[in-house]
Design a protein around this motif. Sequence first.
Motif, mmCIF file in Angstrom:
data_model
loop_
_atom_site.group_PDB
_atom_site.id
_atom_site.type_symbol
_atom_site.label_atom_id
_atom_site.label_comp_id
_atom_site.label_asym_id
_atom_site.label_seq_id
_atom_site.Cartn_x
_atom_site.Cartn_y
_atom_site.Cartn_z
ATOM 1 N N ILE A 25 1.911 7.123 16.970
ATOM 2 C CA ILE A 25 0.543 6.597 17.070
ATOM 3 C C ILE A 25 -0.401 7.714 17.500
ATOM 4 O O ILE A 25 -1.472 7.896 16.923
ATOM 5 C CB ILE A 25 0.484 5.387 18.032
ATOM 6 N N ASP A 26 -0.012 8.462 18.523
ATOM 7 C CA ASP A 26 -0.835 9.588 18.974
ATOM 8 C C ASP A 26 -1.059 10.582 17.828
ATOM 9 O O ASP A 26 -2.171 11.057 17.610
ATOM 10 C CB ASP A 26 -0.184 10.316 20.152
ATOM 11 N N GLN A 27 0.005 10.889 17.113
ATOM 12 C CA GLN A 27 -0.082 11.873 16.029
ATOM 13 C C GLN A 27 -0.993 11.399 14.899
ATOM 14 O O GLN A 27 -1.757 12.191 14.346
ATOM 15 C CB GLN A 27 1.309 12.202 15.484
ATOM 16 N N ILE A 28 -0.921 10.121 14.562
ATOM 17 C CA ILE A 28 -1.769 9.620 13.483
ATOM 18 C C ILE A 28 -3.238 9.638 13.908
ATOM 19 O O ILE A 28 -4.125 9.909 13.102
ATOM 20 C CB ILE A 28 -1.320 8.216 13.001
ATOM 21 N N LEU A 29 -3.511 9.385 15.183
ATOM 22 C CA LEU A 29 -4.891 9.460 15.675
ATOM 23 C C LEU A 29 -5.409 10.894 15.608
ATOM 24 O O LEU A 29 -6.569 11.125 15.269
ATOM 25 C CB LEU A 29 -4.989 8.909 17.101
ATOM 26 N N VAL A 30 -4.554 11.852 15.909
ATOM 27 C CA VAL A 30 -4.944 13.267 15.820
ATOM 28 C C VAL A 30 -5.210 13.647 14.358
ATOM 29 O O VAL A 30 -6.196 14.315 14.054
ATOM 30 C CB VAL A 30 -3.871 14.179 16.455
ATOM 31 N N VAL A 31 -4.349 13.189 13.454
ATOM 32 C CA VAL A 31 -4.548 13.477 12.035
ATOM 33 C C VAL A 31 -5.886 12.904 11.557
ATOM 34 O O VAL A 31 -6.624 13.551 10.818
ATOM 35 C CB VAL A 31 -3.382 12.907 11.181
ATOM 36 N N ALA A 32 -6.222 11.701 12.005
ATOM 37 C CA ALA A 32 -7.455 11.030 11.564
ATOM 38 C C ALA A 32 -8.715 11.619 12.196
ATOM 39 O O ALA A 32 -9.812 11.443 11.670
ATOM 40 C CB ALA A 32 -7.374 9.539 11.881
ATOM 41 N N ALA A 33 -8.554 12.325 13.301
ATOM 42 C CA ALA A 33 -9.706 12.847 14.045
ATOM 43 C C ALA A 33 -10.354 14.034 13.353
ATOM 44 O O ALA A 33 -9.668 14.899 12.812
ATOM 45 C CB ALA A 33 -9.265 13.257 15.450
ATOM 46 N N LEU A 78 -7.850 6.086 6.743
ATOM 47 C CA LEU A 78 -6.788 6.767 5.993
ATOM 48 C C LEU A 78 -7.241 7.219 4.615
ATOM 49 O O LEU A 78 -6.921 8.328 4.182
ATOM 50 C CB LEU A 78 -5.561 5.851 5.838
ATOM 51 N N LEU A 79 -8.000 6.384 3.918
ATOM 52 C CA LEU A 79 -8.413 6.729 2.557
ATOM 53 C C LEU A 79 -9.410 7.876 2.495
ATOM 54 O O LEU A 79 -9.722 8.369 1.419
ATOM 55 C CB LEU A 79 -8.988 5.498 1.852
ATOM 56 N N HIS A 80 -9.891 8.330 3.643
ATOM 57 C CA HIS A 80 -10.844 9.436 3.669
ATOM 58 C C HIS A 80 -10.227 10.732 4.185
ATOM 59 O O HIS A 80 -10.935 11.698 4.439
ATOM 60 C CB HIS A 80 -12.069 9.052 4.508
ATOM 61 N N LEU A 81 -8.917 10.744 4.319
ATOM 62 C CA LEU A 81 -8.234 11.965 4.748
ATOM 63 C C LEU A 81 -7.936 12.838 3.537
ATOM 64 O O LEU A 81 -7.845 12.354 2.407
ATOM 65 C CB LEU A 81 -6.934 11.602 5.473
ATOM 66 N N SER A 82 -7.755 14.122 3.803
ATOM 67 C CA SER A 82 -7.368 15.028 2.714
ATOM 68 C C SER A 82 -5.951 14.664 2.261
ATOM 69 O O SER A 82 -5.240 13.911 2.934
ATOM 70 C CB SER A 82 -7.394 16.479 3.197
ATOM 71 N N LYS A 83 -5.544 15.208 1.140
ATOM 72 C CA LYS A 83 -4.213 14.914 0.594
ATOM 73 C C LYS A 83 -3.111 15.232 1.615
ATOM 74 O O LYS A 83 -2.212 14.434 1.839
ATOM 75 C CB LYS A 83 -4.010 15.714 -0.699
ATOM 76 N N THR A 84 -3.210 16.378 2.249
ATOM 77 C CA THR A 84 -2.205 16.789 3.236
ATOM 78 C C THR A 84 -2.248 15.892 4.469
ATOM 79 O O THR A 84 -1.201 15.469 4.975
ATOM 80 C CB THR A 84 -2.424 18.260 3.646
ATOM 81 N N GLU A 85 -3.463 15.608 4.940
ATOM 82 C CA GLU A 85 -3.589 14.737 6.116
ATOM 83 C C GLU A 85 -3.047 13.346 5.825
ATOM 84 O O GLU A 85 -2.359 12.756 6.671
ATOM 85 C CB GLU A 85 -5.057 14.625 6.539
ATOM 86 N N LEU A 86 -3.321 12.819 4.643
ATOM 87 C CA LEU A 86 -2.836 11.489 4.285
ATOM 88 C C LEU A 86 -1.308 11.463 4.240
ATOM 89 O O LEU A 86 -0.681 10.531 4.747
ATOM 90 C CB LEU A 86 -3.412 11.057 2.937
ATOM 91 N N LYS A 87 -0.713 12.499 3.682
ATOM 92 C CA LYS A 87 0.751 12.591 3.621
ATOM 93 C C LYS A 87 1.337 12.568 5.040
ATOM 94 O O LYS A 87 2.296 11.844 5.318
ATOM 95 C CB LYS A 87 1.162 13.867 2.888
ATOM 96 N N ALA A 89 -0.163 11.397 7.781
ATOM 97 C CA ALA A 89 -0.453 10.105 8.391
ATOM 98 C C ALA A 89 0.530 9.038 7.924
ATOM 99 O O ALA A 89 1.029 8.243 8.723
ATOM 100 C CB ALA A 89 -1.884 9.685 8.085
ATOM 101 N N LEU A 90 0.823 9.016 6.627
ATOM 102 C CA LEU A 90 1.746 8.016 6.093
ATOM 103 C C LEU A 90 3.163 8.198 6.646
ATOM 104 O O LEU A 90 3.872 7.214 6.856
ATOM 105 C CB LEU A 90 1.739 8.045 4.562
ATOM 106 N N ALA A 91 3.558 9.427 6.913
ATOM 107 C CA ALA A 91 4.860 9.676 7.537
ATOM 108 C C ALA A 91 4.890 9.063 8.941
ATOM 109 O O ALA A 91 5.897 8.468 9.350
ATOM 110 C CB ALA A 91 5.150 11.174 7.596
ATOM 111 N N HIS A 92 3.781 9.171 9.661
ATOM 112 C CA HIS A 92 3.700 8.577 10.996
ATOM 113 C C HIS A 92 3.672 7.056 10.919
ATOM 114 O O HIS A 92 4.254 6.379 11.780
ATOM 115 C CB HIS A 92 2.472 9.089 11.749
ATOM 116 N N VAL A 93 3.031 6.495 9.905
ATOM 117 C CA VAL A 93 3.005 5.040 9.722
ATOM 118 C C VAL A 93 4.425 4.513 9.560
ATOM 119 O O VAL A 93 4.793 3.482 10.142
ATOM 120 C CB VAL A 93 2.133 4.640 8.507
ATOM 121 N N LYS A 94 5.247 5.217 8.796
ATOM 122 C CA LYS A 94 6.648 4.798 8.594
ATOM 123 C C LYS A 94 7.393 4.741 9.928
ATOM 124 O O LYS A 94 8.181 3.834 10.161
ATOM 125 C CB LYS A 94 7.360 5.743 7.621
ATOM 126 N N VAL A 95 7.140 5.705 10.795
ATOM 127 C CA VAL A 95 7.788 5.718 12.113
ATOM 128 C C VAL A 95 7.281 4.541 12.961
ATOM 129 O O VAL A 95 8.065 3.830 13.591
ATOM 130 C CB VAL A 95 7.543 7.062 12.849
#
Length: 116
Positions: free
Chosen positions: A69-77, A37-46, A48-54
């Motif tokens: 979970i699927d969406q956060i994996l796609v964001v991190a990929a 997570l800490l290596h994602l761009s600002k937009t990707e992190l935002k 990802a964090l929305a998906h974490v809340k869900v």
Amino acid sequence: MATLSFADLKAKAEETQKENGLVFIAKDGKEILLRPLLHLSKTELKNALAHVKVIENEDFDFEVRLDAIDQILVVAADRKDAMKKSLADLPTESRMEIFSAWMEAAQGPEASSSTS
């Protein structure tokens, strides 16, 4: 005098991504790097964090949380389309296994808790 350069910082970040990320061999047989997570761009992190809340909200039903979970994996990929295609053809248990392995990889090595 100390100097920091964009190129040096970028190279260091890429090396750390590989150390703390998770390499997943996709459906197409090629590697996907799931970045911490800490290596994602600002937009990707935002995103990802929305998906974490869900994921953490037990008021949502299982399917909604699994989709997050699927969406956060796609964001991190680093290869988002290949990750989407791979996840689409995997059973729930396998998708959860990828997510767990990615979370563990991001935590890095644990200190030994040996009691001997």
